[in-house]
Design a protein around this motif. Structure first.
Motif, PDB file in Angstrom:
ATOM      1  N   TRP A  36       0.814  -1.212   0.000  1.00  0.00           N
ATOM      2  CA  TRP A  36       0.000   0.000   0.000  1.00  0.00           C
ATOM      3  C   TRP A  36       0.849   1.265   0.000  1.00  0.00           C
ATOM      4  CZ3 TRP A  36      -5.206  -0.428  -0.518  1.00  0.00           C
ATOM      5  CH2 TRP A  36      -5.745  -1.698  -0.298  1.00  0.00           C
ATOM      6  N   PHE A  46      -3.373   3.329  -2.179  1.00  0.00           N
ATOM      7  CA  PHE A  46      -3.328   2.559  -3.422  1.00  0.00           C
ATOM      8  C   PHE A  46      -2.529   1.287  -3.205  1.00  0.00           C
ATOM      9  CE2 PHE A  46      -3.496   6.146  -6.883  1.00  0.00           C
ATOM     10  CZ  PHE A  46      -4.696   6.583  -6.367  1.00  0.00           C
ATOM     11  N   ARG A  88      -5.649  -2.076  -9.700  1.00  0.00           N
ATOM     12  CA  ARG A  88      -5.295  -1.313  -8.499  1.00  0.00           C
ATOM     13  C   ARG A  88      -6.475  -1.336  -7.526  1.00  0.00           C
ATOM     14  NH1 ARG A  88      -4.159   3.066 -11.040  1.00  0.00           N
ATOM     15  NH2 ARG A  88      -1.908   3.000 -10.874  1.00  0.00           N
ATOM     16  N   VAL A  90      -8.084   0.651  -4.315  1.00  0.00           N
ATOM     17  CA  VAL A  90      -8.017   1.959  -3.665  1.00  0.00           C
ATOM     18  C   VAL A  90      -8.940   1.951  -2.458  1.00  0.00           C
ATOM     19  CG1 VAL A  90      -8.343   4.453  -3.931  1.00  0.00           C
ATOM     20  CG2 VAL A  90      -7.543   3.089  -5.880  1.00  0.00           C
TER      21      VAL A  90
END
Length: 189
Positions: A36, A46, A88, A90
């Protein structure tokens, strides 16, 4: 938080990469915890799960894994990987600052935890629930967690796309307030 490096209190994420053994049988080659990176004063985190740098991807002799590792180690990955894809995750803090931006890409955004509001230039925000999917097509957009107390999580798959022209204007990447914070993707040159 049970996962070192993770910003939010949401459950940790593990990436499992499959492959083949010498006999051609399917195996799990690796299982690794999420990696992260915090943004916007820990209002967003992210975790780049995987990237590809060509389409279709080349899986021979684990070329895709080597290329992904090289992209990650370069430290230059923008939101989009030119000529490839980015997966990805988030995490959004409660009442996060909405970062309005545009990528030159076709994105699938799926809510995994909580609720997320999708903002666009015209019209009211769209409140997305767990399981809802946004198909983002090179538009100005932003994501906001409307909760006062709970974190939200989305997974995005971003795919590079051909240059898009609307009303005679080429829709280039715009990072808004994230300019200088996020690397430019470089796929709109």
């Amino acid at each position: 938080m049970s996962n070192p490096g993770q910003i939010s209190p949401l459950p940790p994420v593990t990436r499992h990469i499959t492959g083949h053994n010498a006999a051609g049988k399917a195996i799990v080659q690796s299982s690794t915890p999420g990696d992260w990176k915090s943004y916007e004063e820990s209002q967003m985190a992210f975790n780049v799960v995987y990237t590809t740098s060509q389409f279709p991807a080349d899986l021979n002799q684990d070329a895709d894994i080597a290329t992904h590792d090289k992209v990650q180690q370069s430290g230059k990955l923008g939101l989009v990987n030119p000529k490839g894809t980015v997966c990805r995750i988030v995490d959004f803090a409660p009442n996060n600052k909405c970062v309005v931006h545009r990528t030159q890409s076709l994105d699938y955004g799926i809510v995994l935890e909580g609720q997320v509001e999708m903002m666009v230039e015209e019209g009211d925000p769209v409140r997305m629930q767990r399981g809802d999917i946004a198909i983002q097509r090179a538009t100005m957009h932003g994501w906001r967690n409307p909760s006062e107390t709970e974190w939200a999580r989305m997974v995005f798959v971003l795919q590079d796309c051909q240059p898009l022209t609307v009303a005679g204007v080429e829709m280039k990447e715009e990072l808004g307030i994230a300019t200088g914070v996020l690397n430019p993707s470089g796929n709109d040159q």
